[in-house]
Design a protein around this motif. Structure first.
Motif, PDB file in Angstrom:
ATOM      1  N   ASP A  58       0.804  -1.217   0.000  1.00 16.92           N
ATOM      2  CA  ASP A  58       0.000   0.000   0.000  1.00 16.92           C
ATOM      3  C   ASP A  58       0.842   1.276   0.000  1.00 16.92           C
ATOM      4  OD1 ASP A  58      -2.310  -1.561   0.085  1.00 16.92           O
ATOM      5  OD2 ASP A  58      -2.323  -1.582   2.286  1.00 16.92           O
ATOM      6  N   LEU A  59       2.161   1.139   0.167  1.00 14.49           N
ATOM      7  CA  LEU A  59       3.035   2.314   0.222  1.00 14.49           C
ATOM      8  C   LEU A  59       3.446   2.728  -1.183  1.00 14.49           C
ATOM      9  CD1 LEU A  59       5.391   1.226   3.155  1.00 14.49           C
ATOM     10  CD2 LEU A  59       3.400   2.732   3.273  1.00 14.49           C
ATOM     11  N   ASP A  60       3.515   4.043  -1.403  1.00 14.13           N
ATOM     12  CA  ASP A  60       3.997   4.510  -2.702  1.00 14.13           C
ATOM     13  C   ASP A  60       5.523   4.605  -2.670  1.00 14.13           C
ATOM     14  OD1 ASP A  60       4.833   7.007  -1.601  1.00 14.13           O
ATOM     15  OD2 ASP A  60       2.928   7.961  -2.090  1.00 14.13           O
ATOM     16  N   ALA A  61       6.124   4.926  -3.804  1.00 13.61           N
ATOM     17  CA  ALA A  61       7.590   4.942  -3.922  1.00 13.61           C
ATOM     18  C   ALA A  61       8.234   5.911  -2.934  1.00 13.61           C
ATOM     19  CB  ALA A  61       7.991   5.296  -5.354  1.00 13.61           C
ATOM     20  N   ASN A  62       7.642   7.070  -2.716  1.00 10.67           N
ATOM     21  CA  ASN A  62       8.201   8.046  -1.769  1.00 10.67           C
ATOM     22  C   ASN A  62       8.165   7.520  -0.338  1.00 10.67           C
ATOM     23  OD1 ASN A  62       8.863   9.979  -3.697  1.00 10.67           O
ATOM     24  ND2 ASN A  62       6.853  10.953  -3.568  1.00 10.67           N
ATOM     25  N   GLN A  63       7.066   6.892   0.022  1.00 11.43           N
ATOM     26  CA  GLN A  63       6.944   6.329   1.368  1.00 11.43           C
ATOM     27  C   GLN A  63       7.955   5.204   1.573  1.00 11.43           C
ATOM     28  OE1 GLN A  63       2.696   5.566   0.921  1.00 11.43           O
ATOM     29  NE2 GLN A  63       2.328   6.714   2.815  1.00 11.43           N
ATOM     30  N   LEU A  64       8.132   4.372   0.560  1.00  8.98           N
ATOM     31  CA  LEU A  64       9.104   3.287   0.657  1.00  8.98           C
ATOM     32  C   LEU A  64      10.515   3.843   0.795  1.00  8.98           C
ATOM     33  CD1 LEU A  64       7.707   0.753  -1.955  1.00  8.98           C
ATOM     34  CD2 LEU A  64       7.859   0.430   0.513  1.00  8.98           C
ATOM     35  N   GLU A  65      10.832   4.889   0.055  1.00  8.78           N
ATOM     36  CA  GLU A  65      12.155   5.515   0.124  1.00  8.78           C
ATOM     37  C   GLU A  65      12.412   6.076   1.528  1.00  8.78           C
ATOM     38  OE1 GLU A  65      15.690   5.914  -1.560  1.00  8.78           O
ATOM     39  OE2 GLU A  65      13.976   5.182  -2.690  1.00  8.78           O
ATOM     40  N   ARG A  66      11.406   6.738   2.104  1.00  8.65           N
ATOM     41  CA  ARG A  66      11.548   7.271   3.473  1.00  8.65           C
ATOM     42  C   ARG A  66      11.699   6.138   4.479  1.00  8.65           C
ATOM     43  NH1 ARG A  66       7.397  10.764   1.847  1.00  8.65           N
ATOM     44  NH2 ARG A  66       5.910   9.786   3.240  1.00  8.65           N
ATOM     45  N   ALA A  67      10.926   5.056   4.283  1.00 10.73           N
ATOM     46  CA  ALA A  67      11.015   3.901   5.188  1.00 10.73           C
ATOM     47  C   ALA A  67      12.407   3.287   5.140  1.00 10.73           C
ATOM     48  CB  ALA A  67       9.959   2.853   4.818  1.00 10.73           C
ATOM     49  N   VAL A  68      12.967   3.150   3.952  1.00  3.76           N
ATOM     50  CA  VAL A  68      14.317   2.594   3.797  1.00  3.76           C
ATOM     51  C   VAL A  68      15.330   3.491   4.508  1.00  3.76           C
ATOM     52  CG1 VAL A  68      16.159   2.154   2.111  1.00  3.76           C
ATOM     53  CG2 VAL A  68      13.866   1.292   1.694  1.00  3.76           C
ATOM     54  N   GLY A  69      15.202   4.800   4.336  1.00  6.94           N
ATOM     55  CA  GLY A  69      16.105   5.740   5.006  1.00  6.94           C
ATOM     56  C   GLY A  69      16.033   5.634   6.514  1.00  6.94           C
ATOM     57  N   MET A  70      14.825   5.494   7.037  1.00  4.54           N
ATOM     58  CA  MET A  70      14.648   5.365   8.493  1.00  4.54           C
ATOM     59  C   MET A  70      15.265   4.062   8.988  1.00  4.54           C
ATOM     60  SD  MET A  70      10.763   6.751   8.854  1.00  4.54           S
ATOM     61  CE  MET A  70      10.688   7.286  10.550  1.00  4.54           C
ATOM     62  N   LEU A  71      15.026   2.968   8.267  1.00  6.00           N
ATOM     63  CA  LEU A  71      15.577   1.675   8.684  1.00  6.00           C
ATOM     64  C   LEU A  71      17.098   1.678   8.632  1.00  6.00           C
ATOM     65  CD1 LEU A  71      12.999  -0.714   7.002  1.00  6.00           C
ATOM     66  CD2 LEU A  71      13.279  -0.285   9.462  1.00  6.00           C
ATOM     67  N   LYS A  72      17.673   2.301   7.612  1.00  2.00           N
ATOM     68  CA  LYS A  72      19.134   2.402   7.524  1.00  2.00           C
ATOM     69  C   LYS A  72      19.685   3.214   8.690  1.00  2.00           C
ATOM     70  CE  LYS A  72      19.862   1.991   2.538  1.00  2.00           C
ATOM     71  NZ  LYS A  72      20.276   2.727   1.326  1.00  2.00           N
ATOM     72  N   ALA A  73      18.983   4.289   9.049  1.00  2.00           N
ATOM     73  CA  ALA A  73      19.435   5.129  10.164  1.00  2.00           C
ATOM     74  C   ALA A  73      19.390   4.366  11.481  1.00  2.00           C
ATOM     75  CB  ALA A  73      18.578   6.395  10.247  1.00  2.00           C
ATOM     76  N   ILE A  74      18.377   3.549  11.650  1.00  2.00           N
ATOM     77  CA  ILE A  74      18.213   2.792  12.892  1.00  2.00           C
ATOM     78  C   ILE A  74      19.226   1.649  12.980  1.00  2.00           C
ATOM     79  CG2 ILE A  74      16.632   1.241  14.130  1.00  2.00           C
ATOM     80  CD1 ILE A  74      14.332   2.989  13.033  1.00  2.00           C
ATOM     81  N   ALA A  75      19.665   1.146  11.832  1.00  2.00           N
ATOM     82  CA  ALA A  75      20.489  -0.069  11.765  1.00  2.00           C
ATOM     83  C   ALA A  75      21.923   0.150  12.229  1.00  2.00           C
ATOM     84  CB  ALA A  75      20.466  -0.634  10.348  1.00  2.00           C
ATOM     85  N   HIS A  76      22.074   0.558  13.467  1.00  2.00           N
ATOM     86  CA  HIS A  76      23.396   0.758  14.073  1.00  2.00           C
ATOM     87  C   HIS A  76      23.229   0.520  15.571  1.00  2.00           C
ATOM     88  CE1 HIS A  76      26.911   2.829  15.638  1.00  2.00           C
ATOM     89  NE2 HIS A  76      27.419   2.784  14.417  1.00  2.00           N
ATOM     90  N   PRO A  77      24.118  -0.252  16.187  1.00  2.00           N
ATOM     91  CA  PRO A  77      23.946  -0.580  17.615  1.00  2.00           C
ATOM     92  C   PRO A  77      23.811   0.650  18.522  1.00  2.00           C
ATOM     93  CG  PRO A  77      25.729  -1.873  16.665  1.00  2.00           C
ATOM     94  CD  PRO A  77      25.293  -0.904  15.603  1.00  2.00           C
ATOM     95  N   MET A  78      24.579   1.697  18.257  1.00  2.00           N
ATOM     96  CA  MET A  78      24.516   2.875  19.116  1.00  2.00           C
ATOM     97  C   MET A  78      23.192   3.625  18.928  1.00  2.00           C
ATOM     98  SD  MET A  78      26.149   4.099  21.578  1.00  2.00           S
ATOM     99  CE  MET A  78      27.633   3.142  21.382  1.00  2.00           C
ATOM    100  N   ARG A  79      22.704   3.629  17.704  1.00  2.00           N
ATOM    101  CA  ARG A  79      21.433   4.322  17.445  1.00  2.00           C
ATOM    102  C   ARG A  79      20.260   3.549  18.036  1.00  2.00           C
ATOM    103  NH1 ARG A  79      23.230   5.050  11.502  1.00  2.00           N
ATOM    104  NH2 ARG A  79      25.137   6.186  11.953  1.00  2.00           N
ATOM    105  N   ILE A  80      20.351   2.231  18.020  1.00  2.00           N
ATOM    106  CA  ILE A  80      19.318   1.418  18.677  1.00  2.00           C
ATOM    107  C   ILE A  80      19.342   1.699  20.183  1.00  2.00           C
ATOM    108  CG2 ILE A  80      18.639  -0.938  19.300  1.00  2.00           C
ATOM    109  CD1 ILE A  80      19.472  -1.749  16.447  1.00  2.00           C
ATOM    110  N   ALA A  81      20.535   1.830  20.740  1.00  2.00           N
ATOM    111  CA  ALA A  81      20.657   2.151  22.171  1.00  2.00           C
ATOM    112  C   ALA A  81      20.027   3.514  22.470  1.00  2.00           C
ATOM    113  CB  ALA A  81      22.122   2.131  22.594  1.00  2.00           C
ATOM    114  N   ILE A  82      20.249   4.483  21.578  1.00  2.00           N
ATOM    115  CA  ILE A  82      19.646   5.814  21.758  1.00  2.00           C
ATOM    116  C   ILE A  82      18.126   5.682  21.768  1.00  2.00           C
ATOM    117  CG2 ILE A  82      19.250   8.051  20.645  1.00  2.00           C
ATOM    118  CD1 ILE A  82      22.240   7.912  19.728  1.00  2.00           C
ATOM    119  N   LEU A  83      17.588   4.957  20.788  1.00  2.00           N
ATOM    120  CA  LEU A  83      16.131   4.783  20.712  1.00  2.00           C
ATOM    121  C   LEU A  83      15.576   4.130  21.970  1.00  2.00           C
ATOM    122  CD1 LEU A  83      15.528   3.618  17.023  1.00  2.00           C
ATOM    123  CD2 LEU A  83      15.528   5.927  17.957  1.00  2.00           C
TER     124      LEU A  83
END
Length: 104
Positions: free
Chosen positions: A10-35
């Motif tokens: 149900d997501l359009d290309a822009n939403q998918l691009e933003r989702a990928v960016g968010m997941l890449k940003a989260i995908a780091h042990p220190m950033r997960i610890a921050i969250l």
């Protein structure tokens, strides 16, 4: 209020691009610890986060900048301090899900 379930199809290309960016940003042990420290509506400053994680303040700022840039975190200035918070509380569910999926 019931939470609406959204499917990937149900997501359009822009939403998918933003989702990928968010997941890449989260995908780091220190950033997960921050969250993990910002769950449940908590708001913390750079100083509070760097003390909690026992890392350099500049490193903390770097990670916060990436998370904010990708839409994972929001910030709010109060006097001399800037408080960081989860922009979407449901992001903490991603970390919870990944944690459960990695238990052997």
């Amino acid at each position: 209020m019931e939470e609406q379930t959204i499917k990937i199809k149900d997501l359009d290309a822009n939403q998918l691009e933003r989702a990928v960016g968010m997941l890449k940003a989260i995908a780091h042990p220190m950033r997960i610890a921050i969250l993990s420290h910002l769950e449940d509506g908590k708001k913390l400053t750079v100083t509070q986060i760097h003390k909690l994680l026992n890392i350099e303040q500049s490193t903390t700022s770097h990670h916060l900048g990436i998370l904010k840039d990708k839409g994972v975190l929001g910030s709010q200035r109060e006097g001399k301090n800037t408080y960081y918070f989860l922009k979407h509380e449901s992001l903490s569910h991603i970390v919870e899900c990944v944690s459960r999926c990695t238990i052997e």
